[in-house]
Design an enzyme around this catalytic site. Structure first.
Site, short mmCIF file in Angstrom:
data_model
loop_
_atom_site.label_atom_id
_atom_site.label_comp_id
_atom_site.label_asym_id
_atom_site.label_seq_id
_atom_site.Cartn_x
_atom_site.Cartn_y
_atom_site.Cartn_z
N GLY A 78 66.93 -31.30 1.20
CA GLY A 78 65.77 -32.13 0.89
C GLY A 78 64.55 -31.29 0.56
O GLY A 78 63.92 -31.45 -0.48
N ASN A 105 73.64 -30.52 3.29
CA ASN A 105 74.40 -31.49 4.08
C ASN A 105 74.25 -32.93 3.57
O ASN A 105 74.60 -33.88 4.25
CB ASN A 105 74.00 -31.43 5.56
N TRP A 108 68.55 -36.01 4.49
CA TRP A 108 67.33 -35.59 5.14
C TRP A 108 67.60 -35.67 6.64
O TRP A 108 67.44 -36.73 7.27
CB TRP A 108 66.18 -36.54 4.78
N GLU A 111 64.76 -36.80 9.30
CA GLU A 111 64.43 -38.22 9.16
C GLU A 111 65.60 -39.08 9.65
O GLU A 111 65.39 -40.13 10.28
CB GLU A 111 64.08 -38.55 7.72
#
Length: 210
Positions: A78, A105, A108, A111
């Site tokens: 991200g 991955n 985010w 988050e």
């Protein structure tokens, strides 16, 4: 591979004296348990500013200031998309051989962890299912690109990137999901603030003065 496998193998292969710029996010917070430094001014982090996309630009500045040191920028996918992705062209154009390691991955992570802990697994805007191959993109921009999917590949790739003397991007494909996410940065992130002064009593429990 598990993100901690990536961190273990990268830090084992990283030359002593290297400078590392880390971003914000789940994987960057995990990196603090693995990075080891032997001198001052080797770890450049965003600290409490929380400015996502920090690491690659910081690494460019560090490499210009210390061209004799290997310099790494460590970011999740991200954060890398915010700054590192475009600035690879700057590194190539200006011949600044920074090594970006992208913890890829497909999410985010920080988050997502907040949405697991505070919002009952109701996910909004945290998945990145269509990430490109960052190694191929790096090659198109004139940098050297690597894509690693296994822990036993990481050490050789890191050593080759350092030896190349070129801007490099290592697209490190790692596990995502709840089972590998680190603890949240602040467990009180979404709790209403406590008000201790009488003049703010009307704001207690998140209420607002009408």
């Amino acid at each position: 591979m598990h993100p901690r496998q990536l961190l273990r193998e990268w830090t084992r292969a990283m030359p002593e004296g290297s400078i590392v710029a880390t971003d914000i996010g789940n994987n960057s917070s995990m990196a603090n348990s693995y990075l080891r430094f032997t001198d001052v001014k080797q770890h450049i982090s965003a600290l409490s500013w929380g400015n996502c996309g920090f690491a690659y630009g910081a690494a460019l500045g560090a490499k210009v200031g210390r061209p004799d040191k290997p310099v790494f920028a460590f970011q999740g996918d991200g954060a890398y998309g915010i700054s590192g992705l475009a600035e690879v062209m700057t590194a190539v154009r200006e011949d600044i051989p920074v090594i970006a390691i992208v913890a890829d991955n497909l999410e985010w992570g920080a988050e997502k962890k907040n949405q697991i802990d505070f919002f009952d697994d109701r996910f909004v805007g945290v998945d990145l299912p269509d990430n490109p191959d960052y190694a191929k993109l790096a090659e198109v921009m004139g940098a050297k690109g690597y894509r690693v999917t296994r822990a036993d590949e990481v050490g050789d790739v890191v050593r080759d990137a350092v030896a190349s003397g070129r801007p490099c991007v290592i697209d490190a494909v790692i596990q995502g999901g709840e089972e590998v996410l680190a603890e949240p940065f602040r467990r009180d992130a979404f709790l209403p603030p406590q008000r201790f002064l009488p003049k703010y009593a009307h704001l207690a429990a998140g209420g607002r003065k009408k």
